[in-house]
Scaffold this motif. Structure first.
Motif, PDB file in Angstrom:
ATOM      1  N   LYS A 145      -1.390   0.519 -13.271  1.00  0.00           N
ATOM      2  CA  LYS A 145      -0.336  -0.227 -12.581  1.00  0.00           C
ATOM      3  C   LYS A 145       0.881   0.637 -12.273  1.00  0.00           C
ATOM      4  O   LYS A 145       1.799   0.219 -11.576  1.00  0.00           O
ATOM      5  N   GLY A 146       0.894   1.825 -12.816  1.00  0.00           N
ATOM      6  CA  GLY A 146       1.988   2.744 -12.519  1.00  0.00           C
ATOM      7  C   GLY A 146       3.270   2.417 -13.240  1.00  0.00           C
ATOM      8  O   GLY A 146       4.359   2.644 -12.696  1.00  0.00           O
ATOM      9  N   ILE A 147       3.172   1.854 -14.444  1.00  0.00           N
ATOM     10  CA  ILE A 147       4.394   1.519 -15.173  1.00  0.00           C
ATOM     11  C   ILE A 147       4.350   2.079 -16.585  1.00  0.00           C
ATOM     12  O   ILE A 147       3.306   2.403 -17.084  1.00  0.00           O
ATOM     13  N   ASP A 190       8.914  17.163  -7.917  1.00  0.00           N
ATOM     14  CA  ASP A 190       9.327  15.998  -7.121  1.00  0.00           C
ATOM     15  C   ASP A 190      10.854  15.972  -7.062  1.00  0.00           C
ATOM     16  O   ASP A 190      11.510  15.678  -8.059  1.00  0.00           O
ATOM     17  N   GLU A 191      11.381  16.285  -5.917  1.00  0.00           N
ATOM     18  CA  GLU A 191      12.826  16.344  -5.680  1.00  0.00           C
ATOM     19  C   GLU A 191      13.561  17.201  -6.724  1.00  0.00           C
ATOM     20  O   GLU A 191      14.445  16.715  -7.426  1.00  0.00           O
ATOM     21  N   PRO A 192      13.214  18.473  -6.771  1.00  0.00           N
ATOM     22  CA  PRO A 192      13.839  19.319  -7.800  1.00  0.00           C
ATOM     23  C   PRO A 192      15.323  19.593  -7.556  1.00  0.00           C
ATOM     24  O   PRO A 192      16.019  19.966  -8.493  1.00  0.00           O
ATOM     25  N   PRO A 217       8.515  15.591 -12.840  1.00  0.00           N
ATOM     26  CA  PRO A 217       8.383  14.276 -12.221  1.00  0.00           C
ATOM     27  C   PRO A 217       9.721  13.859 -11.602  1.00  0.00           C
ATOM     28  O   PRO A 217      10.759  14.395 -11.981  1.00  0.00           O
ATOM     29  N   GLU A 218       9.649  12.909 -10.665  1.00  0.00           N
ATOM     30  CA  GLU A 218      10.880  12.390 -10.087  1.00  0.00           C
ATOM     31  C   GLU A 218      11.713  11.754 -11.209  1.00  0.00           C
ATOM     32  O   GLU A 218      11.203  10.963 -11.996  1.00  0.00           O
ATOM     33  N   ASN A 219      12.962  12.117 -11.308  1.00  0.00           N
ATOM     34  CA  ASN A 219      13.858  11.613 -12.365  1.00  0.00           C
ATOM     35  C   ASN A 219      13.411  11.951 -13.780  1.00  0.00           C
ATOM     36  O   ASN A 219      13.955  11.424 -14.726  1.00  0.00           O
ATOM     37  N   PRO A 260      10.370   9.670   4.505  1.00  0.00           N
ATOM     38  CA  PRO A 260      11.522   8.827   4.182  1.00  0.00           C
ATOM     39  C   PRO A 260      11.347   8.150   2.824  1.00  0.00           C
ATOM     40  O   PRO A 260      10.284   8.226   2.221  1.00  0.00           O
ATOM     41  N   ASN A 261      12.367   7.483   2.355  1.00  0.00           N
ATOM     42  CA  ASN A 261      12.290   6.746   1.088  1.00  0.00           C
ATOM     43  C   ASN A 261      11.146   5.752   1.154  1.00  0.00           C
ATOM     44  O   ASN A 261      10.976   5.047   2.149  1.00  0.00           O
ATOM     45  N   GLY A 262      10.377   5.722   0.088  1.00  0.00           N
ATOM     46  CA  GLY A 262       9.288   4.744   0.017  1.00  0.00           C
ATOM     47  C   GLY A 262       8.054   5.139   0.799  1.00  0.00           C
ATOM     48  O   GLY A 262       7.131   4.343   0.963  1.00  0.00           O
ATOM     49  N   ALA A 263       7.999   6.397   1.278  1.00  0.00           N
ATOM     50  CA  ALA A 263       6.857   6.832   2.084  1.00  0.00           C
ATOM     51  C   ALA A 263       5.588   6.978   1.253  1.00  0.00           C
ATOM     52  O   ALA A 263       4.483   6.878   1.777  1.00  0.00           O
ATOM     53  N   GLY A 264       5.759   7.237  -0.027  1.00  0.00           N
ATOM     54  CA  GLY A 264       4.583   7.413  -0.886  1.00  0.00           C
ATOM     55  C   GLY A 264       4.464   8.820  -1.461  1.00  0.00           C
ATOM     56  O   GLY A 264       3.425   9.175  -2.017  1.00  0.00           O
ATOM     57  N   LYS A 265       5.513   9.594  -1.362  1.00  0.00           N
ATOM     58  CA  LYS A 265       5.467  10.975  -1.876  1.00  0.00           C
ATOM     59  C   LYS A 265       5.290  10.988  -3.394  1.00  0.00           C
ATOM     60  O   LYS A 265       4.403  11.659  -3.923  1.00  0.00           O
ATOM     61  N   THR A 266       6.153  10.247  -4.073  1.00  0.00           N
ATOM     62  CA  THR A 266       6.086  10.234  -5.531  1.00  0.00           C
ATOM     63  C   THR A 266       4.756   9.659  -6.012  1.00  0.00           C
ATOM     64  O   THR A 266       4.131  10.188  -6.933  1.00  0.00           O
ATOM     65  N   THR A 267       4.313   8.599  -5.363  1.00  0.00           N
ATOM     66  CA  THR A 267       3.033   8.003  -5.760  1.00  0.00           C
ATOM     67  C   THR A 267       1.907   9.022  -5.606  1.00  0.00           C
ATOM     68  O   THR A 267       1.043   9.148  -6.487  1.00  0.00           O
ATOM     69  N   THR A 268       1.919   9.756  -4.507  1.00  0.00           N
ATOM     70  CA  THR A 268       0.893  10.780  -4.316  1.00  0.00           C
ATOM     71  C   THR A 268       0.985  11.837  -5.412  1.00  0.00           C
ATOM     72  O   THR A 268      -0.025  12.209  -6.026  1.00  0.00           O
ATOM     73  N   THR A 303       0.858  -1.177   0.000  1.00  0.00           N
ATOM     74  CA  THR A 303       0.000   0.000   0.000  1.00  0.00           C
ATOM     75  C   THR A 303       0.896   1.229   0.000  1.00  0.00           C
ATOM     76  O   THR A 303       1.512   1.571   1.000  1.00  0.00           O
ATOM     77  N   ALA A 304       0.997   1.865  -1.155  1.00  0.00           N
ATOM     78  CA  ALA A 304       1.925   2.994  -1.288  1.00  0.00           C
ATOM     79  C   ALA A 304       1.330   4.267  -0.705  1.00  0.00           C
ATOM     80  O   ALA A 304       2.016   5.055  -0.064  1.00  0.00           O
ATOM     81  N   VAL A 305       0.024   4.465  -0.937  1.00  0.00           N
ATOM     82  CA  VAL A 305      -0.657   5.646  -0.403  1.00  0.00           C
ATOM     83  C   VAL A 305      -1.968   5.163   0.189  1.00  0.00           C
ATOM     84  O   VAL A 305      -2.721   4.430  -0.443  1.00  0.00           O
TER      85      VAL A 305
HETATM   86  N1  ATP Z   1       4.997   1.277 -10.134  1.00  0.00           N
HETATM   87  C1  ATP Z   1       5.164   0.684  -8.953  1.00  0.00           C
HETATM   88  N2  ATP Z   1       5.037  -0.654  -8.841  1.00  0.00           N
HETATM   89  C2  ATP Z   1       5.177  -1.256  -7.658  1.00  0.00           C
HETATM   90  N3  ATP Z   1       5.460  -0.627  -6.501  1.00  0.00           N
HETATM   91  C3  ATP Z   1       5.608   0.699  -6.535  1.00  0.00           C
HETATM   92  C4  ATP Z   1       5.486   1.425  -7.755  1.00  0.00           C
HETATM   93  N4  ATP Z   1       5.687   2.739  -7.481  1.00  0.00           N
HETATM   94  C5  ATP Z   1       5.925   2.820  -6.165  1.00  0.00           C
HETATM   95  N5  ATP Z   1       5.882   1.597  -5.583  1.00  0.00           N
HETATM   96  C6  ATP Z   1       6.059   1.316  -4.141  1.00  0.00           C
HETATM   97  O1  ATP Z   1       5.262   2.250  -3.440  1.00  0.00           O
HETATM   98  C7  ATP Z   1       5.933   2.701  -2.275  1.00  0.00           C
HETATM   99  C8  ATP Z   1       6.006   4.218  -2.269  1.00  0.00           C
HETATM  100  O2  ATP Z   1       6.903   4.637  -3.286  1.00  0.00           O
HETATM  101  P1  ATP Z   1       7.148   6.144  -3.640  1.00  0.00           P
HETATM  102  O3  ATP Z   1       7.968   6.161  -4.867  1.00  0.00           O
HETATM  103  O4  ATP Z   1       5.850   6.863  -3.682  1.00  0.00           O
HETATM  104  O5  ATP Z   1       7.998   6.676  -2.415  1.00  0.00           O
HETATM  105  P2  ATP Z   1       8.700   8.072  -2.175  1.00  0.00           P
HETATM  106  O6  ATP Z   1       8.129   8.627  -0.933  1.00  0.00           O
HETATM  107  O7  ATP Z   1       8.621   8.910  -3.382  1.00  0.00           O
HETATM  108  O8  ATP Z   1      10.211   7.619  -1.915  1.00  0.00           O
HETATM  109  P3  ATP Z   1      11.595   8.321  -2.323  1.00  0.00           P
HETATM  110  O9  ATP Z   1      11.865   9.317  -1.270  1.00  0.00           O
HETATM  111  O10 ATP Z   1      12.566   7.198  -2.274  1.00  0.00           O
HETATM  112  O11 ATP Z   1      11.435   8.906  -3.673  1.00  0.00           O
HETATM  113  C9  ATP Z   1       7.273   1.999  -2.260  1.00  0.00           C
HETATM  114  O12 ATP Z   1       7.165   0.888  -1.417  1.00  0.00           O
HETATM  115  C10 ATP Z   1       7.468   1.554  -3.681  1.00  0.00           C
HETATM  116  O13 ATP Z   1       8.228   0.383  -3.740  1.00  0.00           O
END
Ligand code: ATP
Ligand code: MG
Lengths: 305, 248
Positions: B246-248, A159-161, A82-84, A37-45, A17-19
């Protein structure tokens, strides 16, 4: 009207569950920071806010326009990094900016005028006719930001400019963000640089494990976590921990050539430390009380040590 | 939906594709060279009946040209990380799909027209119905550019996977499209296979336009090709939409 109004956003990837049921309201005008932190869900949001990832649940409104229902109109109001994300490496710096401007329907004179203006602001005028393939990472990132602001968007989402930039590029990017904000853009950014968030943001949301755990101004966040106040002290000769066992002192630990003495009331601790120094004939070389930092608040909120 | 913004997004994406992926020396040179080599291997030193085989050659050429670059655009952009930025601009999936399709179609029309003109001049070809021929160029280019876009849709960041898939789909098609054996001479299961290939109907349309010896009436060919375009585009949309979820 709110710049961003996101309600009950959720997104899972398989079992992750990313978000998790995130709602955010970002009023018009400020610079809003997203920390976690890394993987918190910022980019997904952010991907859901910018319409490049379809949420499992929830909805997003950008200045009142629903991103899911009317993506074209909503995206017109945003500039996004976008990130990257990168621009086209086969085009020149200027071509990239002008191509982006075409997507926003800017006319030719306005496009060229604006491209020149932005390239100058970002210190890229001398490279404007070089293909981006030949650029360093910092220069590419500056071109990304140039493209994001070309249409003076009411909302900038970054996202992380500043990740991976040297001092010079970072300053240019930050100055540009401030400038755009003064010119009327609401800004949402993520960063891992807490000092940067502290210096830039009027509001911060901390996100952890896909949930927003706090939203407040940087100073408020610091105040909320103003529990681990301490005094840093060093003496002219080694001392043991026994010296620090006194009422009001919660804990003391060696910290380089100093001791960190934690207390709920640092003023009282300072008085006590001065008195024991006098009593044991120790000379105090340095003494300082801590100010609460945003980093501490962050670590507390996200469950770190 | 705002049609003005939508149309604009399609046109700018087409412009981007033409500039970045098609309007490149090697792409154009190879685009022209490939049909030429095909032509030489096809006709030189053999006493093939031009009337019978030229439409097949033309169809095969258009097929390869229009679907050559398209499959690579999206995988390439995903790998280069420009895709996500593109999607955050005022575009929707349909803009990307149609913009990619138009890039391939323009390329197909341009190369096919040049090659056709050269061949017509060298071989003193006669054309029965020039209007129908021009229309088939356009329709065929759109159809096989749409195939290219469909092939680009599966999610992968590795363009060589798509190259493989693309060859796997495109190569067998030319054997079951009435190119090497004229449609009228086929029977049995070969005939059934052949009638399943969209390229068959384009080749048949070329027969109608060049010599008037088509097997199906032109409207049947056109109808089938239009249906195929719709199927390709809708499938591409379905796959790309799933990727977006799916986010890809
Ligand atoms: N396309 C995807 N497919 C599967 N899992 C994903 C996908 N995108 C993100 N995740 C997972 O969702 C979670 C949140 O990822 P996200 O990229 O949103 O984190 P973040 O807060 O941006 O981290 P960072 O600071 O490292 O950029 C992570 O566990 C990641 O592995
Ligand atoms: Mg991230």
């Amino acid at each position: 009207m709110d710049a961003i109004d996101a309600t009950n956003l959720s997104k899972s990837f398989g079992t992750v569950t990313a978000v998790d049921d995130v709602s955010i309201t970002i009023p018009e005008g400020g610079i809003f920071g997203f920390l976690g932190p890394n993987g918190a869900g910022k980019t997904t949001t952010i991907r859901m806010l910018t319409g490049v990832l379809i949420p499992d649940a929830g909805s997003v409104r950008i200045f009142g326009t629903d991103v899911g229902k009317d993506p074209l109109a909503a995206k017109l109001k945003m500039g996004v990094i976008p990130e990257n994300g990168t621009v086209y490496s086969d085009l020149t710096a200027e071509q990239n900016i002008i191509l982006t401007a075409k997507f926003y329907g800017m006319d030719r004179t306005r496009r060229e005028e604006r491209a020149g203006e932005i390239l100058a602001r970002l210190g890229l005028t001398s490279r404007q006719n070089d293909v981006v393939r030949t650029f360093s990472k910092g220069m590419r990132q500056r071109i990304s930001i140039a493209c994001a602001i070309v249409h003076s968007p009411p909302l900038l989402i970054l996202d992380e400019p500043t990740t991976g930039l040297d001092v010079y590029s970072r300053r240019l990017v930050i100055d540009t963000i401030r400038h755009m904000n003064r010119e009327g853009s609401t800004v949402l950014l993520t960063t891992h640089n807490i000092e940067e968030a502290n210096a830039l943001c009027s509001m911060i949301s901390v996100i952890n494990n896909g949930k927003i755990v706090a939203t407040a101004s940087p100073e408020k966040l610091k105040k909320t976590f103003d529990t681990s106040r301490y005094v840093e002290i060093s003496f002219d000769q080694p001392v043991g921990p026994a010296l620090f066992s006194a009422p009001g002192i919660t804990r003391a630990e060696p910290w380089g050539d100093k001791w960190r003495v934690y207390s709920d009331d640092p003023d009282l601790a300072v008085k006590y430390l001065a008195s024991v120094a006098e009593r044991d004939q120790l000379t105090i070389i340095s003494i300082a009380t801590s100010n609460p930092t945003l980093e501490e608040a962050f670590v507390k909120l996200t469950g770190g040590a | 939906m705002d049609w003005k913004i939508f149309t604009r997004s399609i046109l700018v994406i087409t412009e981007k594709n033409v500039r970045i992926y098609y309007f490149k020396g090697p792409v154009i040179i190879f685009g022209l060279l490939f049909p030429l080599i095909m032509f030489l291997t096809f006709f030189i030193g053999r006493s093939l009946d031009l009337v019978l085989f030229f439409p097949g050659f033309l169809g095969m050429m258009l097929f390869f040209t229009a679907s050559s670059v398209g499959p690579l655009i999206t995988p390439w952009e995903k790998r280069e990380k420009t895709y996500e930025r593109l999607l955050s601009l005022p575009v929707i999936l349909e803009s990307v799909i149609i913009g990619d399709l138009l890039g391939g179609a323009l390329f197909g029309i341009l190369i096919t027209t040049i090659v056709f003109c050269i061949c017509a001049w060298l071989l003193h070809l006669t054309v029965m119905n020039a209007g129908l021929l021009a229309f088939s160029f356009i329709l065929g280019s759109i159809a096989f550019a749409a195939l290219g876009t469909l092939l680009s849709s599966p999610s992968t960041e590795n363009p060589s996977n798509i190259m493989m898939l693309s060859s796997l789909v495109r190569l067998p098609l030319i054997f079951v499209s009435g190119i090497f054996i004229p449609l009228g001479q086929l029977t049995g299961w070969i005939y059934i296979l052949t009638s399943l290939s969209p390229l068959t109907y384009l080749v048949d349309l070329f027969h109608a336009a060049l010599n008037g010896d088509a097997v199906y009436p032109p409207w049947v060919d056109v109808l089938v090709i239009v249906a195929v375009i719709l199927i390709f585009v809708l499938c591409a949309k379905g796959i790309q939409k799933r990727n977006l979820v799916k986010g890809i």
